[in-house]
Design an enzyme around this catalytic site. Sequence first.
Site, PDB file in Angstrom:
ATOM      1  N   GLU A  49      39.962  33.089  36.984  1.00  0.00           N
ATOM      2  CA  GLU A  49      40.880  32.888  35.867  1.00  0.00           C
ATOM      3  C   GLU A  49      39.843  32.805  34.290  1.00  0.00           C
ATOM      4  OE1 GLU A  49      43.451  31.879  35.313  1.00  0.00           O
ATOM      5  OE2 GLU A  49      43.614  32.590  38.218  1.00  0.00           O
ATOM      6  N   LEU A  97      41.841  40.405  43.725  1.00  0.00           N
ATOM      7  CA  LEU A  97      40.983  38.842  44.719  1.00  0.00           C
ATOM      8  C   LEU A  97      42.467  37.531  44.474  1.00  0.00           C
ATOM      9  CD1 LEU A  97      37.989  37.982  45.208  1.00  0.00           C
ATOM     10  CD2 LEU A  97      39.769  39.356  46.546  1.00  0.00           C
ATOM     11  N   ARG A  98      43.018  37.689  42.885  1.00  0.00           N
ATOM     12  CA  ARG A  98      43.956  36.579  42.387  1.00  0.00           C
ATOM     13  C   ARG A  98      45.191  36.637  43.731  1.00  0.00           C
ATOM     14  NH1 ARG A  98      47.419  34.700  40.085  1.00  0.00           N
ATOM     15  NH2 ARG A  98      47.512  32.638  38.554  1.00  0.00           N
ATOM     16  N   ARG A  99      45.405  37.241  43.881  1.00  0.00           N
ATOM     17  CA  ARG A  99      47.253  37.413  44.498  1.00  0.00           C
ATOM     18  C   ARG A  99      46.603  36.591  46.579  1.00  0.00           C
ATOM     19  NH1 ARG A  99      52.169  40.023  43.901  1.00  0.00           N
ATOM     20  NH2 ARG A  99      53.373  39.843  46.929  1.00  0.00           N
ATOM     21  N   VAL A 102      45.613  33.171  45.541  1.00  0.00           N
ATOM     22  CA  VAL A 102      46.394  32.761  45.026  1.00  0.00           C
ATOM     23  C   VAL A 102      48.013  32.225  45.645  1.00  0.00           C
ATOM     24  CG1 VAL A 102      47.981  31.342  42.877  1.00  0.00           C
ATOM     25  CG2 VAL A 102      45.769  31.890  42.907  1.00  0.00           C
TER      26      VAL A 102
END
Length: 140
Positions: A49, A97-99, A102
């Site tokens: 983020e 790595l966000r997907r 999250v």
Amino acid sequence: MYYVNQEQIAVRLNTIAGLSEAIEQLQQQWTGDAIQCLAQERALHLAIEIVTDVGSYLIDGFLMRDASSYEDIVEITAGEGVYPEGMADVLLELVRLRRPLVQEYFQWQSEQLHPLMKQLPMLLRQFKDAVEQYVDKELV
């Protein structure tokens, strides 16, 4: 003349010191217990983020082309020379790595210390320095 929200960029960059310290502590004390696993996920998420928020502020403030994804934010800012190209590769790996973190969190393999955790403290510090230098240079 550009309007770059330096205050919001600084707010986000100023979280890097504490986050880096927490990541270093996690590395040193890693046993893979439930609390550490959740802390690792949160640390990775915060790092993502920070990178994407700061990138978005830079894109908006310096009127760069619009980003269509988190990866695009990194690619655009790298292309504009915000940070060295080698850093962009690791930042791309991070934002990818966000997907999983999250949206696919139920499949995340959290028992192991993620390999990026070893790189993140130094990477984030270098990211902060690079962004600050870029903003200073561009707003002269």
